[in-house]
Write an enzyme that holds these catalytic residues in place. Structure first.
Site, PDB file in Angstrom:
ATOM      1  N   ASP A  26      79.087 -32.487  -9.485  1.00  0.00           N
ATOM      2  CA  ASP A  26      77.643 -32.699  -9.390  1.00  0.00           C
ATOM      3  C   ASP A  26      77.304 -33.726  -8.308  1.00  0.00           C
ATOM      4  O   ASP A  26      78.095 -34.630  -8.044  1.00  0.00           O
ATOM      5  CB  ASP A  26      77.114 -33.165 -10.760  1.00  0.00           C
ATOM      6  CG  ASP A  26      75.610 -32.960 -10.897  1.00  0.00           C
ATOM      7  OD1 ASP A  26      75.013 -32.272 -10.050  1.00  0.00           O
ATOM      8  OD2 ASP A  26      75.050 -33.490 -11.873  1.00  0.00           O
ATOM      9  N   GLY A  29      73.304 -32.238  -3.840  1.00  0.00           N
ATOM     10  CA  GLY A  29      71.933 -32.333  -3.323  1.00  0.00           C
ATOM     11  C   GLY A  29      71.584 -33.782  -2.989  1.00  0.00           C
ATOM     12  O   GLY A  29      71.012 -34.057  -1.921  1.00  0.00           O
ATOM     13  N   ARG A  39      69.624 -29.681   1.230  1.00  0.00           N
ATOM     14  CA  ARG A  39      70.564 -29.636   0.108  1.00  0.00           C
ATOM     15  C   ARG A  39      71.833 -28.829   0.411  1.00  0.00           C
ATOM     16  O   ARG A  39      72.923 -29.176  -0.017  1.00  0.00           O
ATOM     17  CB  ARG A  39      69.886 -29.030  -1.125  1.00  0.00           C
ATOM     18  CG  ARG A  39      68.791 -29.870  -1.743  1.00  0.00           C
ATOM     19  CD  ARG A  39      68.191 -29.156  -2.950  1.00  0.00           C
ATOM     20  NE  ARG A  39      69.209 -28.822  -3.929  1.00  0.00           N
ATOM     21  CZ  ARG A  39      69.651 -29.664  -4.868  1.00  0.00           C
ATOM     22  NH1 ARG A  39      69.146 -30.870  -4.969  1.00  0.00           N
ATOM     23  NH2 ARG A  39      70.588 -29.294  -5.701  1.00  0.00           N
ATOM     24  N   HIS A  43      76.199 -28.924  -0.331  1.00  0.00           N
ATOM     25  CA  HIS A  43      77.106 -27.910  -0.894  1.00  0.00           C
ATOM     26  C   HIS A  43      78.256 -27.642   0.077  1.00  0.00           C
ATOM     27  O   HIS A  43      79.407 -27.533  -0.323  1.00  0.00           O
ATOM     28  CB  HIS A  43      76.355 -26.608  -1.187  1.00  0.00           C
ATOM     29  CG  HIS A  43      75.267 -26.762  -2.210  1.00  0.00           C
ATOM     30  ND1 HIS A  43      75.452 -27.431  -3.393  1.00  0.00           N
ATOM     31  CD2 HIS A  43      73.971 -26.337  -2.231  1.00  0.00           C
ATOM     32  CE1 HIS A  43      74.329 -27.401  -4.100  1.00  0.00           C
ATOM     33  NE2 HIS A  43      73.416 -26.748  -3.412  1.00  0.00           N
ATOM     34  N   SER A  71      76.038 -22.790 -12.750  1.00  0.00           N
ATOM     35  CA  SER A  71      75.715 -22.557 -14.163  1.00  0.00           C
ATOM     36  C   SER A  71      74.706 -21.418 -14.315  1.00  0.00           C
ATOM     37  O   SER A  71      74.031 -21.031 -13.352  1.00  0.00           O
ATOM     38  CB  SER A  71      75.157 -23.842 -14.789  1.00  0.00           C
ATOM     39  OG  SER A  71      73.840 -24.078 -14.326  1.00  0.00           O
ATOM     40  N   ARG A  77      67.308 -21.918  -9.524  1.00  0.00           N
ATOM     41  CA  ARG A  77      67.106 -22.644  -8.255  1.00  0.00           C
ATOM     42  C   ARG A  77      66.471 -21.713  -7.211  1.00  0.00           C
ATOM     43  O   ARG A  77      66.469 -20.491  -7.384  1.00  0.00           O
ATOM     44  CB  ARG A  77      68.444 -23.179  -7.759  1.00  0.00           C
ATOM     45  CG  ARG A  77      68.954 -24.283  -8.669  1.00  0.00           C
ATOM     46  CD  ARG A  77      70.147 -24.983  -8.066  1.00  0.00           C
ATOM     47  NE  ARG A  77      70.579 -26.058  -8.949  1.00  0.00           N
ATOM     48  CZ  ARG A  77      71.381 -27.036  -8.599  1.00  0.00           C
ATOM     49  NH1 ARG A  77      71.864 -27.091  -7.376  1.00  0.00           N
ATOM     50  NH2 ARG A  77      71.711 -27.963  -9.462  1.00  0.00           N
ATOM     51  N   LEU A 137      99.680 -24.049 -10.606  1.00  0.00           N
ATOM     52  CA  LEU A 137      98.388 -24.534 -11.096  1.00  0.00           C
ATOM     53  C   LEU A 137      97.517 -23.328 -11.420  1.00  0.00           C
ATOM     54  O   LEU A 137      97.401 -22.404 -10.613  1.00  0.00           O
ATOM     55  CB  LEU A 137      97.699 -25.386 -10.018  1.00  0.00           C
ATOM     56  CG  LEU A 137      96.260 -25.820 -10.355  1.00  0.00           C
ATOM     57  CD1 LEU A 137      96.243 -26.886 -11.454  1.00  0.00           C
ATOM     58  CD2 LEU A 137      95.539 -26.366  -9.106  1.00  0.00           C
ATOM     59  N   ARG A 194      82.883 -35.911 -14.801  1.00  0.00           N
ATOM     60  CA  ARG A 194      81.591 -35.530 -14.229  1.00  0.00           C
ATOM     61  C   ARG A 194      81.234 -36.541 -13.149  1.00  0.00           C
ATOM     62  O   ARG A 194      81.252 -37.751 -13.378  1.00  0.00           O
ATOM     63  CB  ARG A 194      80.466 -35.485 -15.269  1.00  0.00           C
ATOM     64  CG  ARG A 194      79.165 -34.995 -14.604  1.00  0.00           C
ATOM     65  CD  ARG A 194      78.079 -34.570 -15.561  1.00  0.00           C
ATOM     66  NE  ARG A 194      76.973 -33.972 -14.800  1.00  0.00           N
ATOM     67  CZ  ARG A 194      76.095 -33.125 -15.282  1.00  0.00           C
ATOM     68  NH1 ARG A 194      76.181 -32.743 -16.532  1.00  0.00           N
ATOM     69  NH2 ARG A 194      75.132 -32.643 -14.520  1.00  0.00           N
ATOM     70  N   ARG A 200      75.855 -36.116 -19.135  1.00  0.00           N
ATOM     71  CA  ARG A 200      75.552 -34.966 -19.992  1.00  0.00           C
ATOM     72  C   ARG A 200      76.510 -33.819 -19.715  1.00  0.00           C
ATOM     73  O   ARG A 200      77.216 -33.785 -18.709  1.00  0.00           O
ATOM     74  CB  ARG A 200      74.097 -34.532 -19.844  1.00  0.00           C
ATOM     75  CG  ARG A 200      73.648 -34.227 -18.456  1.00  0.00           C
ATOM     76  CD  ARG A 200      72.199 -33.707 -18.397  1.00  0.00           C
ATOM     77  NE  ARG A 200      71.807 -33.596 -17.017  1.00  0.00           N
ATOM     78  CZ  ARG A 200      71.231 -34.576 -16.314  1.00  0.00           C
ATOM     79  NH1 ARG A 200      70.915 -35.692 -16.883  1.00  0.00           N
ATOM     80  NH2 ARG A 200      70.971 -34.410 -15.034  1.00  0.00           N
TER      81      ARG A 200
HETATM   82  C1  IPE Z   1      75.819 -28.794 -13.711  1.00  0.00           C
HETATM   83  O1  IPE Z   1      75.089 -29.436 -12.717  1.00  0.00           O
HETATM   84  C2  IPE Z   1      76.275 -27.460 -13.213  1.00  0.00           C
HETATM   85  C3  IPE Z   1      77.291 -27.500 -12.167  1.00  0.00           C
HETATM   86  C4  IPE Z   1      77.885 -28.543 -11.678  1.00  0.00           C
HETATM   87  C5  IPE Z   1      77.683 -26.219 -11.659  1.00  0.00           C
HETATM   88  P1  IPE Z   1      73.499 -29.365 -12.658  1.00  0.00           P
HETATM   89  O2  IPE Z   1      73.085 -30.210 -11.526  1.00  0.00           O
HETATM   90  O3  IPE Z   1      73.055 -27.969 -12.668  1.00  0.00           O
HETATM   91  O4  IPE Z   1      73.113 -30.023 -14.068  1.00  0.00           O
HETATM   92  P2  IPE Z   1      71.792 -30.779 -14.526  1.00  0.00           P
HETATM   93  O5  IPE Z   1      70.645 -29.916 -14.137  1.00  0.00           O
HETATM   94  O6  IPE Z   1      71.763 -32.089 -13.799  1.00  0.00           O
HETATM   95  O7  IPE Z   1      71.970 -30.958 -15.990  1.00  0.00           O
HETATM   96  C1  IPE Z   2      76.225 -29.639  -7.800  1.00  0.00           C
HETATM   97  O1  IPE Z   2      75.343 -30.373  -7.036  1.00  0.00           O
HETATM   98  C2  IPE Z   2      76.366 -28.213  -7.332  1.00  0.00           C
HETATM   99  C3  IPE Z   2      75.726 -27.227  -8.222  1.00  0.00           C
HETATM  100  C4  IPE Z   2      75.168 -27.483  -9.376  1.00  0.00           C
HETATM  101  C5  IPE Z   2      75.729 -25.850  -7.784  1.00  0.00           C
HETATM  102  P1  IPE Z   2      73.762 -30.291  -7.231  1.00  0.00           P
HETATM  103  O2  IPE Z   2      73.253 -29.215  -6.359  1.00  0.00           O
HETATM  104  O3  IPE Z   2      73.422 -30.186  -8.673  1.00  0.00           O
HETATM  105  O4  IPE Z   2      73.326 -31.709  -6.657  1.00  0.00           O
HETATM  106  P2  IPE Z   2      72.270 -32.712  -7.270  1.00  0.00           P
HETATM  107  O5  IPE Z   2      72.606 -32.910  -8.711  1.00  0.00           O
HETATM  108  O6  IPE Z   2      70.926 -32.062  -7.098  1.00  0.00           O
HETATM  109  O7  IPE Z   2      72.417 -33.956  -6.475  1.00  0.00           O
HETATM  110 MG    MG Z   3      73.106 -31.549 -10.123  1.00  0.00          MG
END
Ligand code: IPE
Ligand code: IPE
Ligand code: MG
Length: 248
Positions: A26, A29, A39, A43, A71, A77, A137, A194, A200
């Site tokens: 996570d 973004g 964003r 990635h 997810s 999104r 692995l 995480r 969470r």
């Molecule tokens: C959890 O991250 C899902 C993945 C890492 C693929 P999110 O960024 O989607 O989770 P929330 O929205 O902060 O709970």
């Molecule tokens: C995790 O990073 C990647 C995915 C959930 C696909 P995010 O895209 O959730 O990045 P933040 O949480 O917005 O910073």
């Molecule tokens: Mg996120």
């Protein structure tokens, strides 16, 4: 730093390693926003961290590494962000396939893959089949994955087996239930990492995490290196896992 790295990896007790490490990747973004970038650049930068996690897991001797990549809720999104993530998946499969094979990695993908477009599904078929002999692995990538959906799917599959007369309701125990989850044949994660400082679960492996040790780090996913993985494993080794019992 290589010298620090040598120290940390040498501090690990090979007899107490987690067999299965799961990671909620996570913060891509936020990593991009901090740099004034869109964003998707976060990635893109996160791909290097995936490589770090996989190579770090091999270096330590972890048997199973699960990466939460996309997810069920992430389908909400913007369409362009989703399209970019799917194109990254295809690129990852192409560019990493040979290295994964050479490193003895077997790739598995779990989730509601029916929702993916044909190109992404082809990439998944290609990489899972090309890496099928990997023994070092087991790399499990969760895409279009949600734990509640997985639990509902397991309940439906059990109900079908019961109505087909293959199974009696009283035969459904925890092992039978678990065998209908995507993760049926694998051990539960011992350690969940995480990144990005969130505390969470975000609908990840609700069943499998029952007794998993949790480790959160403020590091944003694109900045994650194998060092951070070693740090998490080191902390895991210092935890007292009681499973409801008293310490020995
Ligand atoms: C959890 O991250 C899902 C993945 C890492 C693929 P999110 O960024 O989607 O989770 P929330 O929205 O902060 O709970
Ligand atoms: C995790 O990073 C990647 C995915 C959930 C696909 P995010 O895209 O959730 O990045 P933040 O949480 O917005 O910073
Ligand atoms: Mg996120």
């Amino acid at each position: 730093m290589p010298s620090e790295r040598l120290q940390r990896i040498h501090q690990l007790n090979k007899a107490q390693l987690p067999r299965h490490v799961a990671v909620i990747m996570d913060g891509n973004g936020r990593w991009a926003s901090e740099r004034g970038l869109p964003r998707y650049e976060g990635h893109r930068a996160g791909m290097k961290a995936v490589r770090e996690a996989v190579e770090g897991a091999i270096e330590v001797g972890i048997e199973y590494l699960t990466l939460f990549a996309f997810s069920q809720e992430n389908w909400q999104r913007p369409r362009r962000e989703i399209a970019f993530l799917m194109s990254l998946l295809e690129r990852y499969a192409q560019s990493e396939c040979q290295d994964l094979v050479d490193n003895g990695v077997q790739v598995h993908v779990i989730g509601e893959l029916e929702r993916l477009e044909a190109g992404a599904r082809r990439a998944i078929d290609m990489i899972t089949s090309a890496t099928r002999e990997g023994k070092r692995l087991q790399l499990i990538v969760a895409i279009s994955y949600g734990a509640r959906g997985e639990l509902v799917r397991a309940a439906q599959r059990l109900a079908q087996r019961v109505s087909a007369g293959e199974l009696k309701p009283q035969q459904i125990d925890e092992a039978v239930f678990a065998s209908e989850l995507y993760t049926g044949r694998w051990p539960d994660p011992d350690l969940l990492v995480r990144t990005s400082g969130e505390y969470r679960i975000s609908n990840f492996m609700l069943w499998q995490l029952a007794y998993t040790e949790l480790f959160t780090t403020p590091v944003l996913w694109p900045d994650f290196t194998r060092e951070h993985l070693f740090e998490a494993v080191l902390e895991f080794e210092q935890r007292d896992r009681r499973f409801g019992r008293v310490s020995s």
